[in-house]
Every structure is written in structure tokens, then in C-alpha cells.
Write an enzyme that holds these catalytic residues in place. Structure first.
Site: not given
Length: 462
Positions: A245-246, A266
Site C-alpha cells: 500500500g501507499g 513476508e
């Protein structure tokens, strides 16, 4: 993309039949044996019968060519279980699914799983990625597995690729039939338990297409402020874990002035690739697998997958290895950053459901929350913007006095350490419950603070 393509390998096999230095289990293989395994996707999926359970892949390693071929048999089949996790890629299978023929069992809800929710039976199981082997071997063991793999090396071994390295080995424990989908765009990655020899396959098909990618997400002002709070808490030599995400991208790019960072995460992303290219991530101070960037899967741009291909700096391992909190804590100064959808005033984190509707999954959040805090000098951050705009463009608070009905807690309040919004960063771990409530209100958007204080008083929290 590849040094060796599948067609190159076929041609080389035709010229030499078998190399003198081939692996031991290749000695009994003949060109005829190899050619027998090659077939079209339509021929390969004929092995699937009504009542079977078929594993089709995970995230950016989903066997979409085989899925499309299986979809063409929907009028012939009944009650076939498709197991997966956040299946991605170019396939019409999930949009056109036949509910009589197929239903889906997933441990990680993605866009395709969400798309079938109203079209067929969808079973979901919540499990930490550190325990993913349980889902694959006990909850939903598959008797037929579709595995997307890289082109083979000179000894006939194929890599499980961008995400398969974190998952595929466990599917083989119960599989009766193994079908390999060889994709020249799937990276050949190094690591632990992430190879399969073509002699192990019952069928091999070619399926060349660019694997699922995600572009960089633009960073707005609020996200930039959040990333600044976190970046200043990350020392030189830290070992980092970032999600998707951002916000994670903003933090990643904000670390370009740091030195000697390590990577144990991960997920491998584009921002981490950039830090490796700059030499910021060099893994020189890591205690566990020093010199190697460790990950279980990769999801990003085409450039990221090219970067991973035969890159000796990378080391991929299965999720239960990478996400084991004890393994995470073997490194000092682990910095874990995860996101949330909602957090209540006591610090309960909701990250994978929205008002009782499953949106994603628990994933590895709690694995890294705990592992980072077990690490010497480690820190865990849960970050989110303080508010969002709903479909009517009305501003809504992500910090709430009471979780919406049906909400599922991803990370318990007793595990939460740092919480960050654009209004600050607070270590809840050190605070009693009354002070936690005050701290959470201070992180909320100013428009909602008066009501949150009133709600807290009514609930007896203040």
C-alpha cells in the site's frame, strides 16, 4: 526475462537427452518421459473429477491458464472445491464461475474471492500466515494441484516463483496429481524448499503471461506525515518489515537516507527493491541469514519480478518459516509496520473486515507484531489515516469508541505497541487503559475528538 525459456530447455533436451551433470533423480528420465508430460492446458485439466479439491495458486503465483481451461469444463463437473489465497491475474474464472461446478475456499480474501461471494459458495478460514501449512494440509488439502513455476534450469528444476515459494511445498504433501504451469515471466528465485523437478509432475503446460502487478500508489499529505513519524523511529542497522500500500511505499522511500538496513519481511515490494539498489538495504548487520534479504512472496511491478530473477541477494522461504515470531526475533532491531481499517479507543485493531464483512485476512500482521517486539530493540507500528471519506463524501473516523457490530479483531489490544496517524505516534504498550483512551483520542481527527471523549465517558472509559 529469463536466461532459459521452456522452449530453450526442450531444444537443449532434444540435443543432449540428458546432461552428464544432471541431478540424481534425473538419471532415469528419458526424452520420451519428458515429452509425455507436455500437453495442452485443456488436456491437463481433464484429470479433475467431480468432488475433487483443486489448489490453483496464491497471490502473484496463480495458475490462470489452467484455471481458464478448467472453467471450460464447468458443464461436466459438480462440487469441485477451488482452494487459493488472494488469487490474482488475468482469468475470467472467478467472474464467470458456475456455482454447480465450483465453490471456493480461501484463506486470504482478494478481489477475485470478493467477486464470487454473491455467485457461489465461498468458504473462508482465518489463519496466521505462520500457520499456513495447517490450511493447506488439514483444512483444505487438495488432491489436485496447479502450480505456476519458472522455466526449468539446466538440471530440470523449476522455481516456485514470486509467491509459490511461500506456499507450494505444503500442497505437495497431500497431492495425488501435480500439474505445472510454466510461465516464462515467473521469476526463478533462490531460497528454502522452493524448487520442483519436472519428473515430479504428472503434466506440464506452457502458460506465458505477465504476472499480476500493482503500480506504486500515490502518497498524499496525510500518508506522508505518518511515514515521517515512523521513519524517524527507525535507526541505522534496523531490520524492516513493510506491507502493501501507499503508506508502506512512502516509508520505504523515506528510508533512503538510512544505512545498513536489513530485510526480513513476508512481502517483497518495489520500495524495498529500490532500497536494495541504493545499497541502503545490504543486510550487513542482520543476525539471521546475514547478507540476504528474506521474504515469502513478492507483489509489485514487472520491474520487481525482473529484479528477483536469479538474484543471489534474495532468499525466499515458506510463510511458516518467514513469519514465525521466534525466527523474526532472531534479528535485532526489527521494525514492523502494518496498517489498520479501524482501531477502538482501547487499541483493538481491525485490519481485515469491514462491519462484519470479510475484506482481506489476518495474514501475517500479528506474527510480525509479536516477532518485532520479541526482537532486541524491535518496535511494532500500526499505522492508518485518522479518517476517510465514505461513498457520500462524508468524513468518517477510523478511531471509534466501539467497534461496529460484527467486527473481527485482527490484533488484540494487549499486543499493540505503537499506533500512528497523521496526528502523532503513541506507544500504547506503556499506558494504563484510561491513558490509552486519551492517547487514541489525541490521534483522531480533531472533528471527532469531542464526540469520542463523550462516548468514552458514557462507556466508563474516562
Amino acid at each position: 526475462m529469463k536466461d532459459t525459456t521452456f522452449k530453450d530447455f526442450q531444444a537443449e533436451t532434444c540435443r543432449t537427452v540428458l546432461r552428464q551433470d544432471a541431478a540424481e533423480n534425473m538419471k532415469d528420465m528419458t526424452l520420451k518421459d519428458f515429452q509425455k508430460k507436455m500437453m495442452t492446458p485443456e488436456e491437463a485439466v481433464k484429470v479433475v473429477k467431480s468432488g475433487d479439491t483443486v489448489f490453483v495458486g496464491f497471490t502473484s503465483s496463480t495458475a490462470n491458464v489452467l484455471l481458464d481451461a478448467l472453467s471450460q469444463r464447468s458443464e461436466e463437473l459438480e462440487n469441485v472445491t477451488i482452494t487459493t489465497g488472494m488469487a490474482l491475474g488475468p482469468t475470467s474464472f472467478f467472474q464467470e464461475i458456475n456455482p454447480r461446478a465450483f465453490h471456493v475456499c480461501s484463506c486470504f480474501m482478494g478481489p477475485n474471492e470478493r467477486a464470487v461471494r454473491s455467485k457461489t459458495r465461498l468458504d473462508f478460514t482465518s489463519i496466521h500466515l505462520s500457520l499456513l501449512d495447517i490450511f493447506l494440509t488439514q483444512t483444505a488439502p487438495a488432491n489436485v494441484v496447479f502450480l505456476e513455476v519458472s522455466p526449468p534450469d539446466e538440471e530440470g528444476y523449476m522455481s516456485f516463483g514470486a509467491t509459490g515459494s511461500g506456499v507450494f511445498q505444503y500442497t505437495l504433501e497431500k497431492a495425488k496429481t501435480i500439474i505445472l504451469q510454466v510461465n516464462e515471466f515467473s521469476p526463478y528465485v533462490y531460497g528454502k524448499d522452493n524448487m520442483i523437478h519436472y519428473s515430479q509432475a504428472d503434466a506440464i503446460v506452457e502458460g506465458n503471461y505477465e504476472i499480476a502487478s500493482v503500480p506504486d500508489i500515490p502518497v498524499d499529505e496525510d500518508v506522508a506525515h505518518i511515514s515521517e513519524y515512523i521513519v524517524e523511529q527507525i535507526p541505522d542497522g534496523a531490520c524492516i518489515q513493510l506491507g502493501l500500500g501507499g503508506l508502506s511505499s512512502a516509508i520505504g522511500y523515506g528510508l533512503e537516507q538510512k544505512n545498513d538496513l536489513g530485510l526480513h519481511s513476508e512481502m517483497m515490494s518495489d520500495s524495498m527493491m529500490r532500497l536494495m539498489e541504493l545499497g541502503v538495504i545490504n543486510n550487513s548487520r542482520k543476525q539471521y541469514l546475514p547478507g540476504k534479504s528474506v521474504a515469502a512472496f513478492a507483489y509489485g511491478t514487472k520491474e520487481l519480478y525482473q529484479f528477483l530473477n536469479k538474484n543471489p541477494q534474495m532468499y525466499f522461504m515458506p510463510f511458516p518459516c518467514v513469519n514465525d515470531p521466534v525466527t523474526i526475533a532472531k534479528n535485532d532491531n526489527v521494525i514492523s509496520v502494518n496498517t489498520a481499517l479501524t482501531i477502538d479507543l482501547m487499541g483493538q485493531v481491525v485490519a481485515d473486515s469491514i462491519a462484519g464483512v470479510q475484506y482481506s485476512a489476518t495474514g501475517g500482521q500479528l506474527d510480525f507484531v509479536r516477532g518485532s517486539q520479541m526482537s532486541k530493540g524491535g518496535k511494532s507500528f500500526i499505522a492508518m489515516t485518522s479518517s476517510y471519506h465514505d461513498k457520500k463524501k462524508w468524513r468518517q473516523s477510523r478511531i471509534v469508541a466501539q467497534l461496529p457490530l460484527g467486527s473481527v479483531v485482527t490484533t488484540p489490544r494487549s499486543d499493540v505497541e505503537y499506533v500512528v496517524t497523521e496526528y502523532g505516534c503513541v506507544n500504547l504498550k506503556l499506558l494504563c487503559m484510561r491513558d490509552r483512551v486519551k492517547a487514541m483520542i489525541s490521534l483522531a481527527h480533531p472533528d471527532f475528538r469531542p464526540q469520542l471523549k463523550e462516548d468514552a465517558r458514557r462507556a466508563g472509559l474516562l
